[in-house]
Design a protein around this motif. Structure first.
Motif, PDB file in Angstrom:
ATOM      1  N   ARG A 132       6.150 -37.711 -15.461  1.00 12.38           N
ATOM      2  CA  ARG A 132       6.334 -36.428 -16.156  1.00 12.38           C
ATOM      3  C   ARG A 132       7.625 -36.364 -16.986  1.00 12.38           C
ATOM      4  O   ARG A 132       8.619 -37.001 -16.585  1.00 12.38           O
ATOM      5  N   THR A 133       7.836 -35.964 -18.098  1.00 12.37           N
ATOM      6  CA  THR A 133       8.998 -35.744 -18.872  1.00 12.37           C
ATOM      7  C   THR A 133       9.566 -34.550 -18.912  1.00 12.37           C
ATOM      8  O   THR A 133       8.931 -33.583 -18.062  1.00 12.37           O
ATOM      9  N   ALA A 134      10.561 -34.305 -19.163  1.00 13.53           N
ATOM     10  CA  ALA A 134      11.659 -33.261 -18.872  1.00 13.53           C
ATOM     11  C   ALA A 134      10.798 -32.034 -20.045  1.00 13.53           C
ATOM     12  O   ALA A 134      10.844 -30.847 -19.301  1.00 13.53           O
ATOM     13  N   ARG A 135      10.199 -32.392 -20.951  1.00 12.16           N
ATOM     14  CA  ARG A 135       9.526 -31.162 -21.681  1.00 12.16           C
ATOM     15  C   ARG A 135       8.232 -31.806 -22.024  1.00 12.16           C
ATOM     16  O   ARG A 135       7.905 -32.406 -22.932  1.00 12.16           O
ATOM     17  N   PRO A 136       7.294 -32.111 -20.930  1.00 12.25           N
ATOM     18  CA  PRO A 136       5.924 -32.460 -21.190  1.00 12.25           C
ATOM     19  C   PRO A 136       5.220 -31.811 -22.196  1.00 12.25           C
ATOM     20  O   PRO A 136       5.157 -30.738 -22.491  1.00 12.25           O
ATOM     21  N   GLY A 137       4.588 -32.871 -23.086  1.00 13.67           N
ATOM     22  CA  GLY A 137       3.533 -32.098 -24.008  1.00 13.67           C
ATOM     23  C   GLY A 137       2.073 -31.980 -23.355  1.00 13.67           C
ATOM     24  O   GLY A 137       2.153 -32.226 -22.056  1.00 13.67           O
ATOM     25  N   THR A 138       1.227 -31.575 -24.126  1.00 12.32           N
ATOM     26  CA  THR A 138      -0.065 -31.224 -23.496  1.00 12.32           C
ATOM     27  C   THR A 138      -0.721 -32.276 -22.679  1.00 12.32           C
ATOM     28  O   THR A 138      -1.406 -32.044 -21.914  1.00 12.32           O
ATOM     29  N   ALA A 139      -0.614 -33.499 -23.406  1.00 13.17           N
ATOM     30  CA  ALA A 139      -1.288 -34.749 -22.806  1.00 13.17           C
ATOM     31  C   ALA A 139      -0.905 -34.927 -21.375  1.00 13.17           C
ATOM     32  O   ALA A 139      -1.372 -35.249 -20.445  1.00 13.17           O
ATOM     33  N   HIS A 140       0.682 -34.874 -20.862  1.00 12.19           N
ATOM     34  CA  HIS A 140       1.271 -35.156 -19.794  1.00 12.19           C
ATOM     35  C   HIS A 140       0.665 -33.965 -18.761  1.00 12.19           C
ATOM     36  O   HIS A 140       0.587 -34.067 -17.712  1.00 12.19           O
ATOM     37  N   ARG A 141       0.632 -32.824 -19.205  1.00  8.98           N
ATOM     38  CA  ARG A 141       0.185 -31.736 -18.475  1.00  8.98           C
ATOM     39  C   ARG A 141      -1.293 -32.043 -18.089  1.00  8.98           C
ATOM     40  O   ARG A 141      -1.652 -31.849 -16.832  1.00  8.98           O
ATOM     41  N   VAL A 190      -8.673 -35.952 -26.326  1.00  5.72           N
ATOM     42  CA  VAL A 190      -9.014 -34.634 -25.989  1.00  5.72           C
ATOM     43  C   VAL A 190      -8.769 -33.508 -27.536  1.00  5.72           C
ATOM     44  O   VAL A 190      -7.512 -33.393 -27.639  1.00  5.72           O
ATOM     45  N   ARG A 191      -9.809 -33.323 -28.269  1.00  6.27           N
ATOM     46  CA  ARG A 191      -9.620 -32.811 -29.450  1.00  6.27           C
ATOM     47  C   ARG A 191      -9.444 -31.217 -29.385  1.00  6.27           C
ATOM     48  O   ARG A 191      -8.815 -30.787 -30.347  1.00  6.27           O
ATOM     49  N   SER A 192      -9.992 -30.664 -28.367  1.00  6.68           N
ATOM     50  CA  SER A 192      -9.763 -29.267 -28.328  1.00  6.68           C
ATOM     51  C   SER A 192      -9.715 -28.440 -26.861  1.00  6.68           C
ATOM     52  O   SER A 192     -10.226 -29.312 -25.987  1.00  6.68           O
ATOM     53  N   ARG A 193      -9.392 -27.514 -26.507  1.00  9.75           N
ATOM     54  CA  ARG A 193      -9.055 -26.857 -25.371  1.00  9.75           C
ATOM     55  C   ARG A 193     -10.631 -26.781 -24.671  1.00  9.75           C
ATOM     56  O   ARG A 193     -10.734 -26.558 -23.440  1.00  9.75           O
ATOM     57  N   ARG A 194     -11.504 -26.672 -25.718  1.00 11.46           N
ATOM     58  CA  ARG A 194     -12.920 -26.426 -25.304  1.00 11.46           C
ATOM     59  C   ARG A 194     -13.497 -27.493 -24.399  1.00 11.46           C
ATOM     60  O   ARG A 194     -14.324 -27.274 -23.386  1.00 11.46           O
ATOM     61  N   ALA A 195     -12.904 -28.800 -24.684  1.00 12.58           N
ATOM     62  CA  ALA A 195     -13.287 -29.731 -23.634  1.00 12.58           C
ATOM     63  C   ALA A 195     -13.034 -29.256 -22.238  1.00 12.58           C
ATOM     64  O   ALA A 195     -13.582 -29.900 -21.274  1.00 12.58           O
ATOM     65  N   LEU A 196     -11.794 -29.069 -22.344  1.00 13.95           N
ATOM     66  CA  LEU A 196     -11.351 -28.819 -20.669  1.00 13.95           C
ATOM     67  C   LEU A 196     -11.945 -27.751 -20.129  1.00 13.95           C
ATOM     68  O   LEU A 196     -12.256 -27.696 -18.936  1.00 13.95           O
ATOM     69  N   ARG A 197     -12.268 -26.600 -20.871  1.00 13.73           N
ATOM     70  CA  ARG A 197     -13.111 -25.504 -20.385  1.00 13.73           C
ATOM     71  C   ARG A 197     -14.501 -25.809 -20.017  1.00 13.73           C
ATOM     72  O   ARG A 197     -15.011 -25.593 -18.967  1.00 13.73           O
ATOM     73  N   ARG A 198     -15.000 -26.895 -20.699  1.00 15.66           N
ATOM     74  CA  ARG A 198     -16.307 -27.463 -20.253  1.00 15.66           C
ATOM     75  C   ARG A 198     -15.941 -28.107 -18.622  1.00 15.66           C
ATOM     76  O   ARG A 198     -17.068 -28.109 -18.115  1.00 15.66           O
ATOM     77  N   LEU A 199     -15.044 -29.078 -18.562  1.00 17.09           N
ATOM     78  CA  LEU A 199     -14.786 -29.497 -17.406  1.00 17.09           C
ATOM     79  C   LEU A 199     -14.637 -28.415 -16.279  1.00 17.09           C
ATOM     80  O   LEU A 199     -15.075 -28.586 -14.859  1.00 17.09           O
ATOM     81  N   ALA A 221      -4.836 -24.714 -16.423  1.00 18.56           N
ATOM     82  CA  ALA A 221      -5.969 -24.651 -17.379  1.00 18.56           C
ATOM     83  C   ALA A 221      -5.584 -23.305 -17.987  1.00 18.56           C
ATOM     84  O   ALA A 221      -5.577 -23.154 -19.317  1.00 18.56           O
ATOM     85  N   LEU A 222      -5.234 -22.182 -17.438  1.00 17.45           N
ATOM     86  CA  LEU A 222      -4.787 -21.043 -17.966  1.00 17.45           C
ATOM     87  C   LEU A 222      -3.787 -21.027 -18.733  1.00 17.45           C
ATOM     88  O   LEU A 222      -3.604 -20.606 -19.762  1.00 17.45           O
ATOM     89  N   ARG A 223      -2.560 -21.855 -18.207  1.00  9.12           N
ATOM     90  CA  ARG A 223      -1.413 -21.833 -18.933  1.00  9.12           C
ATOM     91  C   ARG A 223      -1.860 -22.856 -20.363  1.00  9.12           C
ATOM     92  O   ARG A 223      -1.103 -22.247 -21.392  1.00  9.12           O
ATOM     93  N   LEU A 224      -2.532 -23.602 -20.221  1.00  8.95           N
ATOM     94  CA  LEU A 224      -2.946 -24.286 -21.510  1.00  8.95           C
ATOM     95  C   LEU A 224      -3.972 -23.847 -22.414  1.00  8.95           C
ATOM     96  O   LEU A 224      -4.366 -24.262 -23.387  1.00  8.95           O
ATOM     97  N   GLY A 225      -4.491 -22.531 -21.980  1.00  8.46           N
ATOM     98  CA  GLY A 225      -5.049 -21.590 -22.852  1.00  8.46           C
ATOM     99  C   GLY A 225      -6.819 -22.005 -22.943  1.00  8.46           C
ATOM    100  O   GLY A 225      -7.605 -22.029 -23.718  1.00  8.46           O
ATOM    101  N   ALA A 226      -7.205 -22.828 -21.767  1.00  4.81           N
ATOM    102  CA  ALA A 226      -8.453 -23.305 -21.656  1.00  4.81           C
ATOM    103  C   ALA A 226      -9.639 -22.518 -20.938  1.00  4.81           C
ATOM    104  O   ALA A 226     -10.587 -22.750 -20.864  1.00  4.81           O
ATOM    105  N   VAL A 227      -9.077 -21.471 -20.569  1.00  4.88           N
ATOM    106  CA  VAL A 227     -10.019 -20.596 -19.699  1.00  4.88           C
ATOM    107  C   VAL A 227     -10.564 -19.728 -20.550  1.00  4.88           C
ATOM    108  O   VAL A 227     -10.147 -19.054 -21.601  1.00  4.88           O
TER     109      VAL A 227
END
Length: 439
Positions: free
Chosen positions: A8-17, A52-61, A118-124
């Motif tokens: 993990r990085t100190a300020r993780p980007g979306t990919a790290h999360r 992962v091009r969009s949050r919708r991919a995560l929502r599908r999962l 997922a909620l924090r990432l805006g994928a819900v």
């Protein structure tokens, strides 16, 4: 215990999360490199790159965890793979094997943390609509109307598409490469398979052959032209029946070939000299297979032969899996080879020969995949981007499943003995493997 998960990085980007989320769910290090919609990356530097091009991919999962959710995100383009898709799939399967069959499943706490992230990432959000290419069947399993719809979904996509993908002689089944002719083209390998089937079935001039699930007529046309057989071709797919009838007329084979669009359960008569079911038995269903085996025996005369070429699954493998069954071959059922042999014997047939063609299918599917990639623009023009991606995923994953032994395909040659046990079979199969590769 050493923590092998992605740093993990100190300020993780979306990919790290996302990577942390995936690793918490999987319980192991991520085997691929992730690139998220904000451009951030995480995971092994030398791993296949999953975008992962969009949050919708995560929502599908979230709504459809596992293979089907991943496949839907790939089909819609919300998730992609840079470079060789087969390499990425091979890497993921290797990681799954390392975890073993008894790897711990995510618990309630794991799922709760995943949902919060997922909620924090805006994928819900609401369940995304499935891709248009997904099969939509109605009615009870193995009902006749549902079976017709399943076969139509599988085969009635587009004759032009299948002609492009499969090439000559439009056989949607495994080809055959003899060891001494490893440089055969895919078309030659298909003709070699058709010749092998005819030889195993002892098809001679005037012989009555029943081709159940005839597809685009590759065996029907070959047996009628090359071996002068009288062939009854049966399919549930109206588009296929129309295609075979056109071919019969163009080749002047009306006096040798009859094409019937009907369910195998409705085939009248019997006393055929030979019956073939080439990669059709997978669509019969588990509960119905004993009746199918009994029908094969009823339709062939005493001392007549039956050849079933059928896909199988490994003892602990899923077979087609949820993606294949949702997008390519709905209601398909595979079982281990031994169970199919037992069912055929239970139907009153004597099994005389079983030949595995698993490695042949690796080459067959790889050839189809090369054609798909080489002709990608034409495929998209014929069937659209989503369906083209369905087939890319199907072929890349299918070749790998055969390569790794999770799926197989076998030719099972049977005979209906007389009441006194006479099979009429020769003492050895020496003549099966000679002959031309093409007409």
């Amino acid at each position: 215990m050493t923590d092998v998960r992605t740093a993990r990085t100190a300020r993780p980007g979306t990919a790290h999360r996302l990577a942390a989320l995936a690793e918490d769910v999987l319980g192991t290090a991520l085997p691929v490199r992730l690139r998220a919609w904000d451009g951030s990356e995480a995971g092994p530097a030398d791993g296949p790159v999953v975008v992962v091009r969009s949050r919708r991919a995560l929502r599908r999962l979230l709504w459809e965890p596992g293979e089907l959710g991943l496949a839907q995100a790939y089909v819609t383009g919300e998730l992609d793979v840079e470079g060789d898709l087969a390499h990425a799939l091979r890497t993921l399967w290797a990681a799954a094997r390392e975890r073993g069959p008894h790897a711990p499943r995510p618990g309630l706490a794991d799922r709760t943390r995943a949902a919060a992230e997922a909620l924090r990432l805006g994928a819900v959000g609401p369940r995304p609509a499935p891709p248009a290419a997904r099969a939509r069947l109605r009615g009870g399993l193995r009902g006749r109307a549902r079976d017709r719809a399943a076969i139509s979904h599988h085969h009635d996509l587009s004759d032009d598409f299948y002609r492009l993908l499969l090439g000559e002689p439009m056989a949607w089944s495994c080809g055959y490469w003899a060891d001494e002719e490893a440089d055969r083209t895919p078309a030659e390998a298909q003709y070699a398979k058709l010749e092998l089937v005819c030889r195993k079935l002892a098809v001679v001039p005037g012989a009555r052959l029943l081709d159940i699930g005839c597809g685009w007529g590759s065996l029907t046309l070959y047996a009628a032209e090359r071996h002068k057989a009288q062939v009854t071709a049966v399919t549930l797919a109206h588009e296929q029946a129309a295609f075979v009838r056109r071919e019969v007329r163009e080749r002047g084979l009306e006096h040798r070939v009859e094409v019937v669009c009907q369910d195998y359960r409705d085939i009248d008569g019997g006393a055929y000299d030979a019956v073939a079911a080439i990669e059709m038995g997978e669509h019969v269903g588990d509960a119905e297979y004993p009746a199918f085996a009994a029908a094969l025996r009823r339709l062939v005369r005493p001392r007549g032969r039956v050849l079933v070429q059928q896909m199988s699954r490994g003892r602990n493998a899923p077979g087609g899996g949820p993606f294949i069954e949702a997008y390519i071959a709905p209601d398909m059922h595979m079982r281990p080879l031994g169970e199919t042999v037992t069912l055929l014997e239970g139907g009153g047939l004597e099994v005389r020969s079983v030949e595995s063609l698993r490695e042949h299918y690796v080459r067959t599917v790889a050839a189809w995949h090369r054609t798909l990639e080489d002709r990608w623009a034409d495929v998209v023009r014929l069937v659209g981007e989503e369906t083209a991606r369905v087939w890319r995923l199907c072929l890349a994953g299918g070749a790998l499943a055969f390569e790794e032994g999770r799926m197989g395909v076998d030719q099972i040659l049977c005979v209906r003995p007389t009441s006194l046990g006479d099979s009429g079979m020769p003492g050895s199969p020496e003549g099966w493997y000679a002959g031309p590769a093409r007409p």
